[in-house]
Design a protein around this motif. Structure first.
Motif, PDB file in Angstrom:
ATOM      1  N   PRO A   1       0.826  -1.212   0.000  1.00 16.08           N
ATOM      2  CA  PRO A   1       0.000   0.000   0.000  1.00 16.08           C
ATOM      3  C   PRO A   1       0.860   1.263   0.000  1.00 16.08           C
ATOM      4  N   PHE A   2       0.533   2.190  -0.882  1.00 16.91           N
ATOM      5  CA  PHE A   2       1.192   3.485  -0.954  1.00 16.91           C
ATOM      6  C   PHE A   2       0.148   4.550  -0.623  1.00 16.91           C
ATOM      7  N   PHE A   3       0.588   5.612   0.036  1.00 15.84           N
ATOM      8  CA  PHE A   3      -0.268   6.703   0.491  1.00 15.84           C
ATOM      9  C   PHE A   3       0.205   7.971  -0.203  1.00 15.84           C
ATOM     10  N   LYS A   4      -0.607   8.502  -1.136  1.00 13.32           N
ATOM     11  CA  LYS A   4      -0.175   9.657  -1.942  1.00 13.32           C
ATOM     12  C   LYS A   4      -1.343  10.614  -2.198  1.00 13.32           C
ATOM     13  N   LEU A   5      -0.990  11.750  -2.797  1.00 14.40           N
ATOM     14  CA  LEU A   5      -1.929  12.795  -3.174  1.00 14.40           C
ATOM     15  C   LEU A   5      -2.199  12.702  -4.673  1.00 14.40           C
ATOM     16  N   VAL A   6      -3.466  12.761  -5.073  1.00 13.15           N
ATOM     17  CA  VAL A   6      -3.824  12.721  -6.492  1.00 13.15           C
ATOM     18  C   VAL A   6      -3.579  14.111  -7.081  1.00 13.15           C
ATOM     19  N   ALA A   7      -2.652  14.194  -8.044  1.00 13.37           N
ATOM     20  CA  ALA A   7      -2.295  15.473  -8.655  1.00 13.37           C
ATOM     21  C   ALA A   7      -2.698  15.566 -10.115  1.00 13.37           C
ATOM     22  N   GLY A   8      -3.045  14.436 -10.726  1.00 13.65           N
ATOM     23  CA  GLY A   8      -3.421  14.440 -12.138  1.00 13.65           C
ATOM     24  C   GLY A   8      -4.572  13.490 -12.400  1.00 13.65           C
ATOM     25  N   MET A   9      -5.502  13.943 -13.230  1.00 12.62           N
ATOM     26  CA  MET A   9      -6.703  13.184 -13.565  1.00 12.62           C
ATOM     27  C   MET A   9      -6.667  12.771 -15.039  1.00 12.62           C
ATOM     28  N   PRO A  10      -7.544  11.838 -15.439  1.00 14.67           N
ATOM     29  CA  PRO A  10      -7.601  11.458 -16.857  1.00 14.67           C
ATOM     30  C   PRO A  10      -7.808  12.689 -17.752  1.00 14.67           C
ATOM     31  N   GLY A  11      -7.025  12.750 -18.826  1.00 12.65           N
ATOM     32  CA  GLY A  11      -7.087  13.872 -19.753  1.00 12.65           C
ATOM     33  C   GLY A  11      -6.048  14.938 -19.483  1.00 12.65           C
ATOM     34  N   ASP A  12      -5.438  14.938 -18.293  1.00 21.61           N
ATOM     35  CA  ASP A  12      -4.390  15.918 -17.976  1.00 21.61           C
ATOM     36  C   ASP A  12      -3.117  15.584 -18.747  1.00 21.61           C
ATOM     37  N   ARG A  13      -2.360  16.621 -19.073  1.00 22.85           N
ATOM     38  CA  ARG A  13      -1.112  16.442 -19.812  1.00 22.85           C
ATOM     39  C   ARG A  13       0.073  16.450 -18.847  1.00 22.85           C
ATOM     40  N   VAL A  14       0.883  15.386 -18.908  1.00 18.77           N
ATOM     41  CA  VAL A  14       2.121  15.292 -18.124  1.00 18.77           C
ATOM     42  C   VAL A  14       3.267  15.666 -19.049  1.00 18.77           C
ATOM     43  N   SER A  15       4.063  16.665 -18.644  1.00 14.90           N
ATOM     44  CA  SER A  15       5.219  17.066 -19.451  1.00 14.90           C
ATOM     45  C   SER A  15       6.473  17.034 -18.577  1.00 14.90           C
TER      46      SER A  15
ATOM     47  N   VAL B   1      -0.107  10.457  -9.168  1.00 22.69           N
ATOM     48  CA  VAL B   1      -0.047  10.661  -7.715  1.00 22.69           C
ATOM     49  C   VAL B   1       1.323  11.188  -7.330  1.00 22.69           C
ATOM     50  N   MET B   2       1.365  11.909  -6.199  1.00 28.13           N
ATOM     51  CA  MET B   2       2.633  12.484  -5.772  1.00 28.13           C
ATOM     52  C   MET B   2       2.711  12.560  -4.256  1.00 28.13           C
ATOM     53  N   GLY B   3       3.945  12.595  -3.777  1.00 28.70           N
ATOM     54  CA  GLY B   3       4.218  12.902  -2.385  1.00 28.70           C
ATOM     55  C   GLY B   3       4.638  14.357  -2.299  1.00 28.70           C
ATOM     56  N   THR B   4       4.892  14.821  -1.086  1.00 30.57           N
ATOM     57  CA  THR B   4       5.240  16.237  -0.925  1.00 30.57           C
ATOM     58  C   THR B   4       6.726  16.465  -0.670  1.00 30.57           C
ATOM     59  N   THR B   5       7.532  15.402  -0.719  1.00 30.91           N
ATOM     60  CA  THR B   5       8.970  15.577  -0.500  1.00 30.91           C
ATOM     61  C   THR B   5       9.753  15.171  -1.739  1.00 30.91           C
ATOM     62  N   ALA B   6      10.992  15.596  -1.789  1.00 32.42           N
ATOM     63  CA  ALA B   6      11.860  15.268  -2.924  1.00 32.42           C
ATOM     64  C   ALA B   6      12.162  13.776  -2.991  1.00 32.42           C
ATOM     65  N   ASP B   7      12.085  13.068  -1.859  1.00 27.77           N
ATOM     66  CA  ASP B   7      12.416  11.644  -1.825  1.00 27.77           C
ATOM     67  C   ASP B   7      11.226  10.725  -2.079  1.00 27.77           C
ATOM     68  N   SER B   8      10.061  11.268  -2.292  1.00 29.43           N
ATOM     69  CA  SER B   8       8.873  10.440  -2.498  1.00 29.43           C
ATOM     70  C   SER B   8       8.983   9.644  -3.800  1.00 29.43           C
ATOM     71  N   PHE B   9       8.670   8.350  -3.721  1.00 25.55           N
ATOM     72  CA  PHE B   9       8.663   7.500  -4.917  1.00 25.55           C
ATOM     73  C   PHE B   9       7.240   7.510  -5.451  1.00 25.55           C
ATOM     74  N   ASP B  10       7.003   8.322  -6.486  1.00 21.29           N
ATOM     75  CA  ASP B  10       5.642   8.536  -6.967  1.00 21.29           C
ATOM     76  C   ASP B  10       5.605   8.521  -8.484  1.00 21.29           C
ATOM     77  N   SER B  11       4.562   9.084  -9.059  1.00 23.56           N
ATOM     78  CA  SER B  11       4.363   9.010 -10.511  1.00 23.56           C
ATOM     79  C   SER B  11       5.389   9.780 -11.327  1.00 23.56           C
ATOM     80  N   ARG B  12       6.235  10.571 -10.692  1.00 16.96           N
ATOM     81  CA  ARG B  12       7.244  11.293 -11.473  1.00 16.96           C
ATOM     82  C   ARG B  12       8.291  10.341 -12.055  1.00 16.96           C
ATOM     83  N   TYR B  13       8.324   9.098 -11.562  1.00 15.40           N
ATOM     84  CA  TYR B  13       9.301   8.114 -12.032  1.00 15.40           C
ATOM     85  C   TYR B  13       8.644   7.091 -12.950  1.00 15.40           C
TER      86      TYR B  13
END
Length: 194
Positions: free
Chosen positions: A108-122, A163-175
């Motif tokens: 289980p991972f605990f994160k914040l939803v930052a992007g929804m379907p249709g949003d553009r990730v750049s 999804v994202m965390g709020t720290t630089a070390d969070s393992f989230d959707s940016r990877y």
């Protein structure tokens, strides 16, 4: 004169040494049975969570990581309407759980939803944006020095979230090895207590 330890080289000496240790352990267990019982219960729950079912079933979540600033949260099971800004618990299904870190699979991972379907990730360099809003910088290496790649630019497909965390070390959707979260893997929405 000190009592001599039984010779551990002979089978009889080893059995006598082992039996003496077991008797001492049993005596200490009887003396501290409440504490030992609680320790045994915690270890049993941890082993079940690790090897049998990693899904959190209690209505309270304890966050031991620094990825979000909340330590205790209330878990709302069965809530399926997810919106931007919601906190969620989801079962990890990213590429890292299939190859480099198999222990992450279904954790289980605990994160914040930052992007929804249709949003553009750049992605610009290692900086990641959702609809032009900065959501984090992808680190170059994991804690064990394995290289990390940022997520590929994309439009979030239907049925997925960024999804994202709020720290630089969070393992989230940016990877790339974590990736977008499938809506079917979301276990619950979460409300922070503190």
């Amino acid at each position: 004169m000190r009592a001599r330890a039984p010779a551990l080289r002979s089978p009889v000496g080893f059995v006598a040494w082992w039996r003496r240790g077991f008797v001492l352990l049993a005596y200490e267990f009887r003396r501290h049975r409440v504490v030992c019982g609680l320790v045994a219960l915690v270890w049993t729950m941890a082993l079940v969570r690790l090897f049998v079912d990693s899904t959190p079933w209690l209505p309270v979540l304890f966050n031991w990581t620094g990825s979000l600033p909340y330590r205790v949260a209330y878990v709302e099971y069965g809530s399926r309407s997810i919106s931007r800004g919601d906190l969620v618990v989801y079962s990890f299904t990213g590429e890292a759980g299939k190859s480099d870190y198999p222990g992450l699979r279904n954790q289980p991972f605990f994160k914040l939803v930052a992007g929804m379907p249709g949003d553009r990730v750049s992605v610009r360099g290692r900086d990641v944006f959702v609809n032009g809003a900065f959501v984090g910088t992808a680190k170059t290496h994991a804690f064990d020095r394995r290289p990390l790649e940022p997520i590929a630019p994309t439009v979030i497909p239907s049925g997925y979230f960024y999804v994202m965390g709020t720290t630089a070390d969070s393992f989230d959707s940016r990877y790339r090895s974590s990736g977008l979260v499938d809506a079917r893997s979301v276990i619950a929405k979460v409300r922070p207590i503190f």
